[in-house]
Design a protein around this motif. Structure first.
Motif, PDB file in Angstrom:
ATOM      1  N   ARG A 158       0.884  -1.352   0.063  1.00 19.74           N
ATOM      2  CA  ARG A 158      -0.021  -0.092   0.143  1.00 19.74           C
ATOM      3  C   ARG A 158       0.926   1.128   0.097  1.00 19.74           C
ATOM      4  O   ARG A 158       2.020   1.467   0.553  1.00 19.74           O
ATOM      5  N   ARG A 268     -13.662 -18.507   4.855  1.00 22.84           N
ATOM      6  CA  ARG A 268     -13.416 -17.255   5.240  1.00 22.84           C
ATOM      7  C   ARG A 268     -11.932 -16.866   5.734  1.00 22.84           C
ATOM      8  O   ARG A 268     -11.390 -15.916   5.428  1.00 22.84           O
ATOM      9  N   ASP A 272      -8.248 -15.432   4.626  1.00 26.32           N
ATOM     10  CA  ASP A 272      -7.551 -14.642   5.370  1.00 26.32           C
ATOM     11  C   ASP A 272      -6.044 -14.834   5.355  1.00 26.32           C
ATOM     12  O   ASP A 272      -5.197 -14.353   5.835  1.00 26.32           O
ATOM     13  N   ARG A 283     -10.996  -6.865  -0.594  1.00 22.71           N
ATOM     14  CA  ARG A 283     -12.021  -6.691   0.703  1.00 22.71           C
ATOM     15  C   ARG A 283     -12.067  -5.133   0.778  1.00 22.71           C
ATOM     16  O   ARG A 283     -13.270  -4.553   0.642  1.00 22.71           O
ATOM     17  N   ASP A 284     -10.958  -4.665   0.691  1.00 25.14           N
ATOM     18  CA  ASP A 284     -10.970  -2.996   0.938  1.00 25.14           C
ATOM     19  C   ASP A 284     -11.670  -2.116  -0.288  1.00 25.14           C
ATOM     20  O   ASP A 284     -12.159  -1.030  -0.134  1.00 25.14           O
ATOM     21  N   PHE A 285     -11.004  -2.746  -1.494  1.00 21.07           N
ATOM     22  CA  PHE A 285     -11.767  -1.739  -2.511  1.00 21.07           C
ATOM     23  C   PHE A 285     -12.739  -2.366  -3.577  1.00 21.07           C
ATOM     24  O   PHE A 285     -13.214  -1.529  -4.421  1.00 21.07           O
ATOM     25  N   PHE A 287     -15.215  -5.497  -2.193  1.00 21.38           N
ATOM     26  CA  PHE A 287     -16.343  -5.920  -1.568  1.00 21.38           C
ATOM     27  C   PHE A 287     -17.071  -4.814  -0.549  1.00 21.38           C
ATOM     28  O   PHE A 287     -18.160  -4.499  -0.795  1.00 21.38           O
ATOM     29  N   MET A 288     -15.962  -4.121   0.023  1.00 20.12           N
ATOM     30  CA  MET A 288     -16.437  -3.020   0.764  1.00 20.12           C
ATOM     31  C   MET A 288     -17.390  -2.046   0.154  1.00 20.12           C
ATOM     32  O   MET A 288     -18.465  -1.549   0.534  1.00 20.12           O
ATOM     33  N   VAL A 291     -20.680  -3.574  -0.792  1.00 20.09           N
ATOM     34  CA  VAL A 291     -21.736  -3.694   0.020  1.00 20.09           C
ATOM     35  C   VAL A 291     -22.310  -2.226   0.447  1.00 20.09           C
ATOM     36  O   VAL A 291     -23.454  -2.326   0.709  1.00 20.09           O
ATOM     37  N   ALA A 307     -24.384  -9.223   2.020  1.00 15.75           N
ATOM     38  CA  ALA A 307     -23.166  -9.640   2.141  1.00 15.75           C
ATOM     39  C   ALA A 307     -23.017 -10.637   0.960  1.00 15.75           C
ATOM     40  O   ALA A 307     -21.839 -10.839   0.384  1.00 15.75           O
ATOM     41  N   TYR A 311     -20.101 -10.828  -1.704  1.00 14.02           N
ATOM     42  CA  TYR A 311     -19.065 -11.823  -1.939  1.00 14.02           C
ATOM     43  C   TYR A 311     -19.018 -12.497  -3.254  1.00 14.02           C
ATOM     44  O   TYR A 311     -18.050 -12.535  -3.897  1.00 14.02           O
ATOM     45  N   ASN A 314     -17.479 -10.062  -5.553  1.00 15.69           N
ATOM     46  CA  ASN A 314     -15.932  -9.983  -5.145  1.00 15.69           C
ATOM     47  C   ASN A 314     -15.223 -10.957  -5.751  1.00 15.69           C
ATOM     48  O   ASN A 314     -14.250 -11.098  -6.509  1.00 15.69           O
ATOM     49  N   PHE A 315     -16.006 -12.198  -5.580  1.00 14.82           N
ATOM     50  CA  PHE A 315     -14.996 -13.372  -5.939  1.00 14.82           C
ATOM     51  C   PHE A 315     -15.181 -13.664  -7.580  1.00 14.82           C
ATOM     52  O   PHE A 315     -14.436 -14.385  -8.237  1.00 14.82           O
ATOM     53  N   MET A 339     -18.542 -18.701   0.307  1.00 13.74           N
ATOM     54  CA  MET A 339     -18.621 -17.392   1.325  1.00 13.74           C
ATOM     55  C   MET A 339     -19.756 -17.017   2.024  1.00 13.74           C
ATOM     56  O   MET A 339     -20.135 -17.043   3.050  1.00 13.74           O
ATOM     57  N   ASP A 343     -21.390 -17.964   5.652  1.00 22.13           N
ATOM     58  CA  ASP A 343     -21.729 -16.627   6.463  1.00 22.13           C
ATOM     59  C   ASP A 343     -23.194 -17.105   7.007  1.00 22.13           C
ATOM     60  O   ASP A 343     -23.520 -16.773   8.182  1.00 22.13           O
TER      61      ASP A 343
ATOM     62  N   MET B  40     -14.428  -9.784   6.974  1.00 20.27           N
ATOM     63  CA  MET B  40     -15.906  -9.245   6.346  1.00 20.27           C
ATOM     64  C   MET B  40     -16.969  -8.552   7.109  1.00 20.27           C
ATOM     65  O   MET B  40     -17.457  -7.710   6.795  1.00 20.27           O
ATOM     66  N   ILE B  43     -16.298  -5.251   8.052  1.00 17.48           N
ATOM     67  CA  ILE B  43     -16.544  -4.334   6.953  1.00 17.48           C
ATOM     68  C   ILE B  43     -18.089  -4.048   6.807  1.00 17.48           C
ATOM     69  O   ILE B  43     -18.376  -2.759   6.742  1.00 17.48           O
ATOM     70  N   PRO B  59     -12.450   2.170   4.612  1.00 17.32           N
ATOM     71  CA  PRO B  59     -11.899   0.575   5.031  1.00 17.32           C
ATOM     72  C   PRO B  59     -10.290   0.676   5.525  1.00 17.32           C
ATOM     73  O   PRO B  59      -9.948  -0.182   5.992  1.00 17.32           O
TER      74      PRO B  59
END
Lengths: 394, 84
Positions: A158, A268, A272, A283-285, A287-288, A291, A307, A311, A314-315, A339, A343, B40, B43, B59
């Motif tokens: 980053r 999940r 990770d 996840r950050d750019f 999924f988030m 959502v 969610a 997912y 995202n995937f 995923m 959940d 997840m 978030i 995030p």
């Protein structure tokens, strides 16, 4: 000259580390040397591939222009969202064109490392929009994009973290510690990739189902899935450790990419631990954001549905990024469903809640997870395709 | 009064997302280590915070170590809420 593959790379790397070590030990900043060394390595990487070199130069020009144009708007307080959107589209476009071109066997705008440099450029553009990057030095930005050790396949660093490392000077003992760890990581990574990866790859011999009894045929397929899974892990984790180790020698603490993924107790947890810098990036750019926008527009009736859709998006994107082929898209959808299912199961199942702290339950979860993961590997490697194709065409 | 309401509403949110009322008692345990939150779910929490309080936490704005317990999460929301 391909990084971490051609033996010559290691020779050049060893030579390039010497001046970095001199600077590091003498309390100087390694940044400008690192930038020059990176550009030299990229010249070696593209070598006689003029097309790749031009595509890379074009990308770099687009990314720099778009990013600093957006940054100027944010710094002036204008914060024009349309500029943010244009900048985002401009840096993603080459990768999208390249991936679509690949479907038709054409190389359009592609070059080695295009995906990873795109991830980094996108992160900067989004974080400028989020007011997290308020100012940025051009040399820092350029160095972040072209830093050679993780250039071809990550780990995905980053920019703010990277710039902090690039601009600091180390004391002799701090640098000695960093260098020792860097060399250690390089050696462990080499053993992972060159030795263990090669061994497991040797035992990966996929073939359509044969005429033997079903249990031996199934056993052979399971064996191949496991061998491929272990091969992919040692190959990629080995590469990642080497990229991390080489970065350390240049004073950059590139983040780790794997954390014992086969010990995961659910999918999940697996994400990770597997290709962590990609999954956290997504996840950050992705999924988030997906959502968030779905929640705001109330597209789904509750958080669980949102969610699940997140997912899936995202995937599927991750699958599409690997390549626009049936196998990769199925692989993405496979994890999207898993995923979401995990959940729902963990939130709704009384059985899960009652037993989740008990050891026997954890072992069962681990066993289910590793097999689900290995089935994913069979989809990813194309093994499943071979088997299903064999069944259909007899 | 305002402070209490942020705290109480946050506790309700975290309880709903972690799906466990233990979070009201154990306010300094690492939610990730305890398996109460994963990346997840964290978030989902950020999104819920934005909807509930109009407080945006990007995030990538806060390191996980600064937001891994109930008290730290409430603190991060509180400082942003107060700044509004």
């Amino acid at each position: 000259m391909n990084f971490y593959i051609d033996p010559a790379f290691y020779v050049f790397l060893a030579v390039a580390i010497v001046p970095a070590a001199v600077l590091g030990f003498s309390g100087h900043r390694i940044k400008y040397y690192g930038l020059a060394a990176s550009l030299a390595f990229l010249l070696l990487l593209f070598g006689e591939n003029v097309e790749g070199m031009l595509a890379f130069a074009a990308f770099l020009a687009i990314a720099c222009a778009a990013t600093f144009w957006e940054l100027a708007s944010w710094k002036s307080g204008q914060k024009a969202l349309w500029k943010f959107r244009c900048a985002l589209v401009a840096v993603i476009a080459p990768l999208v064109v390249y991936k679509i071109g690949a479907v038709f066997d054409h190389n359009l705008m592609g070059f080695l490392g295009i995906s990873y440099i795109t991830f980094k450029a996108v992160q900067v553009i989004i974080e400028i929009r989020d007011d997290l990057i308020e100012d940025m030095n051009f040399a820092d930005y350029l160095y972040f994009l072209v830093f050679f050790t993780p250039f071809t396949s990550g780990p995905i660093d980053r920019s703010r973290r990277f710039a902090e490392d690039a601009n600091r000077t180390y004391t002799a003992s701090e640098y000695a510690d960093l260098l020792a760890r860097g060399i250690m990581l390089l050696l462990v990574g080499a053993v992972y990739q060159k030795v263990l990866g090669t061994v497991f790859h040797h035992y990966f011999t996929p073939a359509p189902l044969g005429d033997g009894p079903w249990w031996t045929e199934l056993g052979a397929q399971v064996k191949d899935a496991y061998m491929y899974g272990f091969y992919l892990f040692f190959d990629f984790a080995g590469y990642s450790l080497m990229a991390m180790g080489a970065s350390y020698c240049f004073g950059i603490k590139t983040p780790r990419n794997f954390r014992a993924p086969f010990l995961a107790t659910d999918v999940r947890d697996f994400w990770d631990r597997w290709h962590m810098t990609l999954s956290t990036w997504l996840r950050d750019f992705v999924f988030m954001r997906a959502v968030k926008s779905a929640t705001r527009r109330k597209l789904f009736k509750d958080r669980l549905h949102t969610a699940c859709a997140g997912y899936m998006a995202n995937f599927l994107l991750m699958g599409a990024w690997h390549g626009l082929t049936v196998d990769y898209l199925v692989y993405g959808a496979y994890y999207g469903v898993l995923m979401g299912a995990t959940d729902v199961y963990q939130k709704k199942s009384a059985f899960h809640k009652r037993h989740k702290k008990e050891n026997w339950y954890k072992v069962v979860q681990w066993f289910v997870t590793i097999n689900v993961v290995m089935l994913g590997m069979a989809i990813f490697s194309g093994q499943m395709h071979t088997v299903v194709g064999g069944l259909i065409h007899g | 009064m305002a402070e209490n309401s942020v705290e109480e509403r946050m506790l309700e949110l975290i309880e709903e997302i972690c799906d466990d009322d233990v979070i009201r008692e154990e306010r300094d345990v690492d939610l990730f280590e305890e398996g109460l939150l994963d990346s997840m779910a964290a978030i989902e929490l950020l999104v819920a915070i934005e909807t509930e309080f109009g407080v945006t936490i990007a995030p990538t704005a806060v390191e996980r170590e600064e937001m891994n317990t109930v008290n730290k999460i409430i603190y991060q929301v509180q400082i942003r809420y107060d700044a509004q």
